[in-house]
Motif scaffolding. Sequence first.
Motif, PDB file in Angstrom:
ATOM      1  N   LYS A 174      46.487 -38.600  71.828  1.00 55.75           N
ATOM      2  CA  LYS A 174      45.638 -39.779  72.049  1.00 55.75           C
ATOM      3  C   LYS A 174      44.648 -39.901  70.900  1.00 55.75           C
ATOM      4  O   LYS A 174      43.654 -39.192  70.841  1.00 55.75           O
ATOM      5  N   PRO A 175      44.942 -40.798  69.964  1.00 63.42           N
ATOM      6  CA  PRO A 175      43.984 -41.038  68.886  1.00 63.42           C
ATOM      7  C   PRO A 175      42.771 -41.776  69.459  1.00 63.42           C
ATOM      8  O   PRO A 175      42.846 -42.313  70.563  1.00 63.42           O
ATOM      9  N   SER A 176      41.704 -41.834  68.697  1.00 63.68           N
ATOM     10  CA  SER A 176      40.527 -42.543  69.197  1.00 63.68           C
ATOM     11  C   SER A 176      40.832 -44.028  69.340  1.00 63.68           C
ATOM     12  O   SER A 176      41.433 -44.649  68.460  1.00 63.68           O
ATOM     13  N   GLU A 177      40.354 -44.585  70.414  1.00 66.87           N
ATOM     14  CA  GLU A 177      40.558 -46.016  70.666  1.00 66.87           C
ATOM     15  C   GLU A 177      39.773 -46.842  69.639  1.00 66.87           C
ATOM     16  O   GLU A 177      40.071 -48.012  69.400  1.00 66.87           O
ATOM     17  N   VAL A 178      38.794 -46.214  68.989  1.00 69.71           N
ATOM     18  CA  VAL A 178      37.962 -46.947  68.027  1.00 69.71           C
ATOM     19  C   VAL A 178      38.722 -47.201  66.708  1.00 69.71           C
ATOM     20  O   VAL A 178      38.446 -48.176  66.021  1.00 69.71           O
ATOM     21  N   ALA A 210      42.784 -42.607  79.596  1.00 70.25           N
ATOM     22  CA  ALA A 210      43.996 -42.013  79.002  1.00 70.25           C
ATOM     23  C   ALA A 210      43.762 -40.560  78.569  1.00 70.25           C
ATOM     24  O   ALA A 210      44.583 -39.676  78.844  1.00 70.25           O
ATOM     25  N   GLY A 211      42.621 -40.327  77.904  1.00 69.43           N
ATOM     26  CA  GLY A 211      42.324 -38.959  77.444  1.00 69.43           C
ATOM     27  C   GLY A 211      42.196 -38.007  78.616  1.00 69.43           C
ATOM     28  O   GLY A 211      42.786 -36.915  78.647  1.00 69.43           O
ATOM     29  N   GLN A 212      41.430 -38.449  79.600  1.00 65.40           N
ATOM     30  CA  GLN A 212      41.193 -37.611  80.784  1.00 65.40           C
ATOM     31  C   GLN A 212      42.519 -37.306  81.507  1.00 65.40           C
ATOM     32  O   GLN A 212      42.732 -36.195  81.999  1.00 65.40           O
ATOM     33  N   ALA A 213      43.429 -38.294  81.543  1.00 68.10           N
ATOM     34  CA  ALA A 213      44.725 -38.085  82.218  1.00 68.10           C
ATOM     35  C   ALA A 213      45.535 -37.005  81.501  1.00 68.10           C
ATOM     36  O   ALA A 213      46.266 -36.241  82.147  1.00 68.10           O
ATOM     37  N   GLY A 227      36.259 -33.769  68.509  1.00 70.56           N
ATOM     38  CA  GLY A 227      35.371 -34.867  68.885  1.00 70.56           C
ATOM     39  C   GLY A 227      33.965 -34.338  69.125  1.00 70.56           C
ATOM     40  O   GLY A 227      33.587 -33.271  68.629  1.00 70.56           O
ATOM     41  N   GLY A 228      33.208 -35.075  69.909  1.00 72.25           N
ATOM     42  CA  GLY A 228      31.811 -34.722  70.133  1.00 72.25           C
ATOM     43  C   GLY A 228      31.650 -33.509  71.052  1.00 72.25           C
ATOM     44  O   GLY A 228      32.536 -33.209  71.866  1.00 72.25           O
ATOM     45  N   THR A 229      30.512 -32.849  70.942  1.00 68.66           N
ATOM     46  CA  THR A 229      30.247 -31.630  71.724  1.00 68.66           C
ATOM     47  C   THR A 229      30.197 -31.932  73.220  1.00 68.66           C
ATOM     48  O   THR A 229      30.740 -31.174  74.033  1.00 68.66           O
TER      49      THR A 229
HETATM   50  P1  NDP Z   1      34.355 -38.379  71.081  1.00 71.13           P
HETATM   51  O1  NDP Z   1      34.084 -37.053  71.661  1.00 71.13           O
HETATM   52  O2  NDP Z   1      33.652 -39.550  71.646  1.00 71.13           O
HETATM   53  O3  NDP Z   1      35.903 -38.730  71.151  1.00 71.13           O
HETATM   54  C1  NDP Z   1      36.906 -37.917  70.602  1.00 71.13           C
HETATM   55  C2  NDP Z   1      38.226 -38.236  71.269  1.00 71.13           C
HETATM   56  O4  NDP Z   1      38.159 -37.844  72.637  1.00 71.13           O
HETATM   57  C3  NDP Z   1      38.562 -39.729  71.282  1.00 71.13           C
HETATM   58  O5  NDP Z   1      39.955 -39.904  71.192  1.00 71.13           O
HETATM   59  C4  NDP Z   1      38.031 -40.146  72.646  1.00 71.13           C
HETATM   60  O6  NDP Z   1      38.603 -41.341  73.096  1.00 71.13           O
HETATM   61  C5  NDP Z   1      38.460 -38.947  73.468  1.00 71.13           C
HETATM   62  N1  NDP Z   1      37.747 -38.775  74.744  1.00 71.13           N
HETATM   63  C6  NDP Z   1      36.540 -39.257  75.122  1.00 71.13           C
HETATM   64  N2  NDP Z   1      36.267 -38.891  76.405  1.00 71.13           N
HETATM   65  C7  NDP Z   1      37.326 -38.153  76.827  1.00 71.13           C
HETATM   66  C8  NDP Z   1      37.649 -37.498  78.064  1.00 71.13           C
HETATM   67  N3  NDP Z   1      36.841 -37.536  79.111  1.00 71.13           N
HETATM   68  N4  NDP Z   1      38.822 -36.827  78.145  1.00 71.13           N
HETATM   69  C9  NDP Z   1      39.667 -36.788  77.097  1.00 71.13           C
HETATM   70  N5  NDP Z   1      39.424 -37.402  75.916  1.00 71.13           N
HETATM   71  C10 NDP Z   1      38.271 -38.073  75.778  1.00 71.13           C
HETATM   72  O7  NDP Z   1      34.077 -38.231  69.525  1.00 71.13           O
HETATM   73  P2  NDP Z   1      34.082 -39.371  68.431  1.00 71.13           P
HETATM   74  O8  NDP Z   1      35.412 -40.048  68.412  1.00 71.13           O
HETATM   75  O9  NDP Z   1      32.843 -40.181  68.616  1.00 71.13           O
HETATM   76  O10 NDP Z   1      33.998 -38.514  67.086  1.00 71.13           O
HETATM   77  C11 NDP Z   1      32.809 -38.088  66.539  1.00 71.13           C
HETATM   78  C12 NDP Z   1      32.531 -36.638  66.896  1.00 71.13           C
HETATM   79  O11 NDP Z   1      33.625 -35.822  66.493  1.00 71.13           O
HETATM   80  C13 NDP Z   1      31.327 -36.090  66.182  1.00 71.13           C
HETATM   81  O12 NDP Z   1      30.557 -35.346  67.078  1.00 71.13           O
HETATM   82  C14 NDP Z   1      31.930 -35.179  65.125  1.00 71.13           C
HETATM   83  O13 NDP Z   1      31.093 -34.148  64.715  1.00 71.13           O
HETATM   84  C15 NDP Z   1      33.128 -34.664  65.833  1.00 71.13           C
HETATM   85  N6  NDP Z   1      34.099 -34.177  64.866  1.00 71.13           N
HETATM   86  C16 NDP Z   1      34.323 -32.824  64.772  1.00 71.13           C
HETATM   87  C17 NDP Z   1      35.185 -32.317  63.819  1.00 71.13           C
HETATM   88  C18 NDP Z   1      35.465 -30.853  63.717  1.00 71.13           C
HETATM   89  O14 NDP Z   1      36.466 -30.496  63.071  1.00 71.13           O
HETATM   90  N7  NDP Z   1      34.665 -29.986  64.281  1.00 71.13           N
HETATM   91  C19 NDP Z   1      35.856 -33.215  62.862  1.00 71.13           C
HETATM   92  C20 NDP Z   1      35.552 -34.603  63.079  1.00 71.13           C
HETATM   93  C21 NDP Z   1      34.703 -35.067  64.035  1.00 71.13           C
HETATM   94  P3  NDP Z   1      37.792 -42.710  72.841  1.00 71.13           P
HETATM   95  O15 NDP Z   1      37.615 -42.874  71.402  1.00 71.13           O
HETATM   96  O16 NDP Z   1      38.663 -43.734  73.438  1.00 71.13           O
HETATM   97  O17 NDP Z   1      36.481 -42.558  73.587  1.00 71.13           O
END
Ligand code: NDP
Length: 481
Positions: A174-178, A210-213, A227-229
Motif C-alpha cells: 500500500k503506497p501512500s495515498e498522497v 486499506a493500510g489497517q486491513a 512512515g511516521g512514529t
Molecule cells: P504516515 O505514517 O502518515 O503514513 C505512512 C504510510 O502508512 C502511508 O501509506 C499511510 O497511508 C499508511 N498508514 C496510515 N495509517 C495507517 C494505519 N492505521 N495502518 C496502516 N497503514 C497506515 O507517514 P507519511 O506518509 O506522512 O510519511 C512521513 C513520515 O515517514 C515521516 O515521519 C518520516 O520521517 C517517515 N519516514 C521514515 C523513513 C525511515 O526510513 N525511517 C523514510 C521516510 C519517511 P496514507 O498515506 O493513506 O495515510
Amino acid sequence: MIAVKNYINGAYQKPDRDLWLDAIDPSTGKVYGKISNSSSEDVERAYQAGKQAFKTWSKTSVEKRSEILSKIADLIEANIDKLAEAESMDNGKPIRLAKTVDIPRAAHNFRFFSHAITQFFSESHDQISQKSINFTLRQPIGVVGCISPWNLPLYLLTWKIAPALAAGNCVVAKPSEVAPYTAFLLGKLCSEAGLPKGVLNMIHGCGATAGQAIVEHPDIKAISFTGGTQTGAHIAKAAAPLFKKLSLELGGKNPNIIFADCDYENMLQTTVKSSFTNQGQICLCGSRIFVEKSLYNQFKCDFIEKIKQLKVGLPSEESTDIGALVSKPHLDKVLGYIEKTAQERATILYGGNRVFVRGGEDGYYMQPTVIEVSSNDCILNQEEIFGPVVTIMPFETDKEALALANAVPYGLSASIWTNNLKRSLHFSEQLQTGIVWVNTWMQRDLRTPFGGVKSSGVGREGGFEVLRFFTEAKNVCINYE
Ligand code: NDP
C-alpha cells in the motif's frame, strides 16, 4: 483524467466499492486524477491472489527470480523520464531530483536485490562429538505487507518490495495515498518484465482503511512499514496480538554536528543539501544543526548566503531547487511550527513564509527556513517538522555536542563534521542513532544495514538484514551416527 487503480493478480482493477479519492498536483493545488479508495474487500482479493501465486513463486529458482527483478530494473531505467515526470507532478519534488535520484534508485533497488539474493547464505554448524550437523533453511514467509510513505514514493516502495520478492514472498503493498502515481505505473512494468500474476499486488487508498486491513489481515504474517512514529506505534499495537513480524522505519530529528576543524566548503555545501533536499521531507534530513562556537557566526552568514541562492519554483523546471510541499495539510503543519517560533524563544534568521510561484499560485510552496534556537528542549528541536526548516544552535565542548545530539526521542541518523579521527570514532560509538555519517550525508551503500533506534524504529532494512527479515529461519539438525 488519470485513474490510479489497484494492481491485483497482474491486472488493473477498480476498487470493489467503486469509491475514489482526489489525486492532487501539489505544484498547482489542482486535481489531476482519482485514486482508488480501497477497502478490506480489495485487500482480501489481493491477499488471495498472492496466496495462489506463492505456490509457484516460492518454488521458482533464485536465478529466475533474479532475472525477473533485473528486467524490472531495466524497464524502470528505460522509463526514467516518464516516471520522473509522474513522481514530480504527484509529489511536488523537483524534476531534477526525481530524474537523478528517486527513479534511478528505484531501479537500483531491484538490480541490487536481484544480485543480493544470489549471494544470500545461511549458517551451518557441525557438532563432531555428537555426530550431528545443523543447518538453517531460509524460507519465504508467504504473503507479506509493504506500507510506504509519500516523501520518496517509488524509491521507498521498491526498497521494500524488491527484497520481499527476491526472497520468494508475494506482496500486498500500500503506497501512500498522497503520492501513489508511480507505484501505479510500476504495476505495468512488472507485468512486462514477466513477474507472474499475483506475485505483486498494489492496493491504493487510505491508511486507516486499506493500510489497517493489511495490518489486521490474519494471514499476512509480516509487515514492513515506513512512515511516521505515531502510525508505527499504532501498527505495532494492532500487529502484536497476531504475532506478526514487523519492520518499522519511522521519523527522525537528526543532528548535524559541525566542528571548527572540518573541511568547511564540503560541509557547507552538504549541509545545504541535508537541510533542504526534497523540501526537507526526507527522514534523514539533518534538521538540528549544532555548530562549534568558534565557527558559529561565520557559518550562520555563509549558510544563509547559500540558501538565498536556492530557487523555490515549479517542480517541472530543471532549475528549481525547492519544489512544492506534498499537500496543503502538510504545508499548514509546517507553517504551524513556524508560528511557534516566538513562544519557543527562537528567532527566524531566514525564510518562514509561504511562497507564491508564478504558474503555481495555489501550490504549496514555502521558503527554506533557518531558525536560531536558544535551547534544545524547545518543540522546534524535539518534534519532527518534516519540511524545509532547520534549527541552529552553538555548542562549546564535545561533551555538550554529544548530549545535545542524543537529547531527543528519535534516533535515526546523525552527521558529524570533523577531521579529528579520534573524535569521529568517539561520536560514532556514542551517538544514539542507527546511522552515523562522518564528513558526508546520505551516502548510501545498499549492502549496509539501514534503520533507527528509539522512536525512529525497530529492525533494519538493506543488504542481507532485510533478506533475513523477509524469510523465516528454520533449523534442521541431522544426526549422522
Ligand atoms: P504516515 O505514517 O502518515 O503514513 C505512512 C504510510 O502508512 C502511508 O501509506 C499511510 O497511508 C499508511 N498508514 C496510515 N495509517 C495507517 C494505519 N492505521 N495502518 C496502516 N497503514 C497506515 O507517514 P507519511 O506518509 O506522512 O510519511 C512521513 C513520515 O515517514 C515521516 O515521519 C518520516 O520521517 C517517515 N519516514 C521514515 C523513513 C525511515 O526510513 N525511517 C523514510 C521516510 C519517511 P496514507 O498515506 O493513506 O495515510
